[in-house]
Design an enzyme around this catalytic site. Structure first.
Site, short mmCIF file in Angstrom:
data_model
loop_
_atom_site.label_atom_id
_atom_site.label_comp_id
_atom_site.label_asym_id
_atom_site.label_seq_id
_atom_site.Cartn_x
_atom_site.Cartn_y
_atom_site.Cartn_z
N ALA A 186 54.11 31.05 83.59
CA ALA A 186 54.01 30.15 84.75
C ALA A 186 53.00 30.75 85.72
O ALA A 186 52.85 31.97 85.81
CB ALA A 186 55.37 29.98 85.42
N ALA A 187 52.31 29.89 86.44
CA ALA A 187 51.37 30.32 87.47
C ALA A 187 51.70 29.58 88.76
O ALA A 187 51.82 28.36 88.76
CB ALA A 187 49.93 30.04 87.04
N ALA A 188 51.86 30.32 89.84
CA ALA A 188 52.20 29.73 91.14
C ALA A 188 51.16 30.13 92.16
O ALA A 188 50.19 30.84 91.86
CB ALA A 188 53.60 30.18 91.57
N SER A 189 51.33 29.65 93.37
CA SER A 189 50.34 29.90 94.41
C SER A 189 50.31 31.36 94.83
O SER A 189 49.29 31.83 95.34
CB SER A 189 50.64 29.02 95.63
OG SER A 189 51.95 29.28 96.11
N VAL A 193 53.34 34.79 86.00
CA VAL A 193 54.32 35.54 85.21
C VAL A 193 53.85 35.61 83.77
O VAL A 193 53.47 34.59 83.18
CB VAL A 193 55.71 34.87 85.30
CG1 VAL A 193 56.71 35.61 84.43
CG2 VAL A 193 56.18 34.82 86.74
N ASP A 340 65.96 28.32 97.36
CA ASP A 340 65.18 27.30 96.66
C ASP A 340 65.70 27.10 95.23
O ASP A 340 64.99 27.41 94.26
CB ASP A 340 63.71 27.72 96.64
CG ASP A 340 62.77 26.57 96.33
OD1 ASP A 340 63.21 25.41 96.44
OD2 ASP A 340 61.60 26.82 95.97
#
Length: 647
Positions: A186-189, A193, A340
């Site tokens: 996964a790629a987030a702001s 990971v 969250d």
């Protein structure tokens, strides 16, 4: 927030140099000019992008271009922020002054909110996270904006896996993994990971932080803090709740900086795991402490499916119950909760166990707040409005040192309605049909109009930012629960916890029951104290009466209608005063402007500036007068009331 920019941007634009057009996406590579962010999310070729140029915020931190100073880069970043803000100020003002109504107005608001969300995405990780935090503020933002901000996603294109390995080597001194999957899970702001394997053969996931976040956060948060300070002065705040923009900015900044410190996330994960170590149906990944730094976090790889899409054969009704139970345990027993719990952070395995991920956003409930919440629950079940108001003050929701008369009357009405609904098993207001709910609101306003007006005018309520995480999380869990089980009822599952809190208010169920018996008999210590002090109290009353007879004391009577009329008259007088002064100065400036003399030119310029200043003051009073008229119509003129408000 947009209201602030209405005043600030025209002045800031005079001192901030123009910025280049903002990029369509601030860390894009081959897709830079081929599609929009929304289109990009739907394309299939973006996963092939492995090598990307350093983003703007990375340049800000590393300063690879030695010819551009950090101060200049920060100024350009600030200019970019304000240029985007100015665009939305104009759209906001046009929408506010439009004559649209009904479905057309809703569509226009939704379109505006959608563009606002996309602008936050273009501005980068700080504003993505800030937008997500703002989506919890149902007390200060309209529903259309909330709905769009809730959909704000963290999923973004990943950065180069080679750069991820470089960061790991810089932080740990080496790459301590036998294998490392270059394709991120996964790629987030803020991070991405990767899956890896330790030398001992254990499967792990490695969370690696993006470059340059700290420097960009400092620049962006400085702008946000400035906006918040101005917002507290300019926000009309037409409800009885004080928006407290400064508090929102400060709490959001703390959350943002805490999220990019992976050592704090590690400690949160360890504490969260310890809280659930005896709960068999909740699984928390193990943390590998020796492979954790401020920018790298290594934890156990725990496979699972998203909670809203469980594996075939799962007991969805049991999953809904377990998810709710685990979260109520966090709130009511542990006092340490996940902020969250959306489907990306909560999963389920084949044994119907709940798995929690991502511990960057965690909050703690202080003992004082927890005690106030327990007292509030107890007051609701015991129909004690005075205790309910005291509990709100203890929780920090009600400001101290206020005239509580109107607040107590409103609380008495709501607590009595709650008790009556519980006893008669009647439907709640949100379960009624629209016409019935509208009639209930009209009756409440007719009964409490003056008190509601007083609470709105004084703004006695402050909505603590931490509470917004609780409400948003419960709303998310309620949505997930209804997806898993059509018969899901959060209120029914929460009732045992609330009753347990009420029973344990004094430390144990036995002590609470004993005190309740003493209360009914009038044998509590406080009751006995009142009996002993009764002669003294009677003497005090007699003293007060004598002082009234002598004229030493004066009674103060508040007439809400008169206060409203006087406030409108005063505002109207200010409006006329500033408008006349502005017109006079403008007339003087136009008369002497044609003169070629230097003194005339200077005086005319000064007169024009002064005229603009007083015109702005007149406009501000005009807006204030409109707000007062809406408030009067809302609480005193029942024939023209709008019924979309929850009072």
């Amino acid at each position: 927030m947009l209201l602030v920019v209405v005043v600030v941007v025209p002045f800031a634009a005079c001192f901030v140099p123009p910025a280049a057009a903002p990029p369509r996406w601030w860390w894009w590579s081959s897709c830079d000019y081929c599609c929009s962010p929304r289109e990009y999310a739907t394309t299939s070729h973006h996963r092939e992008v492995l090598v990307v140029p350093p983003p703007q915020h990375a340049v800000l931190a590393t300063s690879k271009n030695n010819n551009v100073s950090r101060a200049k880069l920060a100024a350009k970043r600030t200019s970019l922020i304000w240029s985007v803000a100015a665009k939305f100020v104009v759209k906001y003002l046009l929408l506010r002054r439009s004559r649209l109504s009904g479905d057309a107005l809703k569509r226009a608001r939704k379109e505006f909110a959608s563009e606002f969300r996309d602008a936050l995405v273009r501005l980068g990780p700080t504003f993505i996270k800030f937008g997500q935090l703002l989506s919890t503020r149902v007390d200060v933002l309209p529903p259309e904006v909330i709905q769009e901000l809730v959909s704000l996603q963290n999923d973004v294109p990943g950065f180069s896996p080679r750069r991820a390995l470089e960061i790991i080597r810089e932080e740990l001194g080496e790459v301590p993994f036998a294998t490392f999957d270059e394709t991120p899970l996964a790629a987030a702001s803020l991070a991405q990971v990767h899956r890896a394997t330790l030398e001992t053969g254990e499967d792990v996931v490695v969370k690696v932080q993006r470059d340059g976040l700290l420097e960009q956060f400092r620049v962006d948060c400085a702008n946000i803090r400035f906006l918040a300070r101005v917002a507290d002065r300019l926000d009309p705040q037409e409800e009885g709740v004080s928006a407290n923009w400064k508090g929102i900015a400060e709490s959001s900044e703390k959350v943002l900086f805490r999220e990019i410190d992976f050592l704090q996330e590690k400690e949160s994960a360890l504490k969260f795991r310890e809280n659930f170590h005896e709960t068999a149906f909740v699984r928390i990944p193990r943390i590998y402490d020796e492979f954790c730094t401020r920018k790298v976090l290594t934890m156990e790889y725990v496979a699972g499916a998203k909670i809203n899409a469980p594996p075939p054969g799962s007991d969805t009704e049991l999953l809904a119950s377990r998810l709710t139970t685990s979260y109520l345990d966090q709130l009511c027993r542990h006092g340490f909760f996940h902020c969250d719990p959306h489907p990306g952070n909560v999963a389920v395995d084949e044994n119907n166990r709940i798995i929690y991920y991502d511990f960057g956003m965690m909050e703690k409930i202080e003992p004082q707040v927890k005690k106030g919440f327990v007292d509030l629950v107890y007051a609701l079940y015991k129909n004690d409005p005075m205790l309910a108001v005291d509990a709100l003050e203890l929780m920090g929701v009600l400001r101290e040192n206020l005239d509580r008369f109107s607040v107590e009357r409103v609380a008495r009405s709501y607590v009595s309605t709650f008790a009556e609904t519980i006893q008669t098993n009647a439907p709640w207001e949100n379960q009624m049909d629209p016409d019935e709910a509208r009639a209930v609101r009209r009756a409440r306003r007719a009964k409490l109009g003056a008190d509601l007006f007083a609470t709105q005018a004084e703004r006695p309520f402050v909505f603590p930012p931490k509470f917004t995480f609780v409400f948003r999380a419960l709303s998310t869990i309620d949505g997930i629960g209804k997806t898993l089980d059509p018969k899901y009822d959060l209120t029914r599952l929460a009732s045992p916890y609330l009753r347990e809190l009420a029973d344990l208010r004094d430390g144990s169920a036995l002590k609470t029951a004993l005190l309740e018996i003493l209360r009914s008999l009038g044998w509590r210590p406080v009751d006995l104290s009142q009996v002993v002090q009764q002669p003294r109290n009677v003497a005090n009353v007699q003293t007060v009466l004598r002082r009234l007879e002598r004229g030493d004391l004066k009674l103060r009577v508040r007439a809400q209608e008169c206060e409203s009329v006087l406030e409108r008259i005063e505002t109207r007088q200010k409006l006329l005063h500033f408008a006349l002064v502005s017109a006079l100065l403008f007339k003087i400036a136009t008369q002497i402007a044609p003169s070629p003399k230097l003194i005339a030119v200077v005086v005319s310029k000064l007169a024009y500036c002064a005229s603009a200043f007083f015109a702005a003051k007149a406009a501000a009073n005009l807006f204030e007068l409109e707000k007062l008229e809406r408030r009067k119509t809302r609480f005193f003129d029942l024939s023209n009331q709008r019924d979309d408000k929850p009072y």
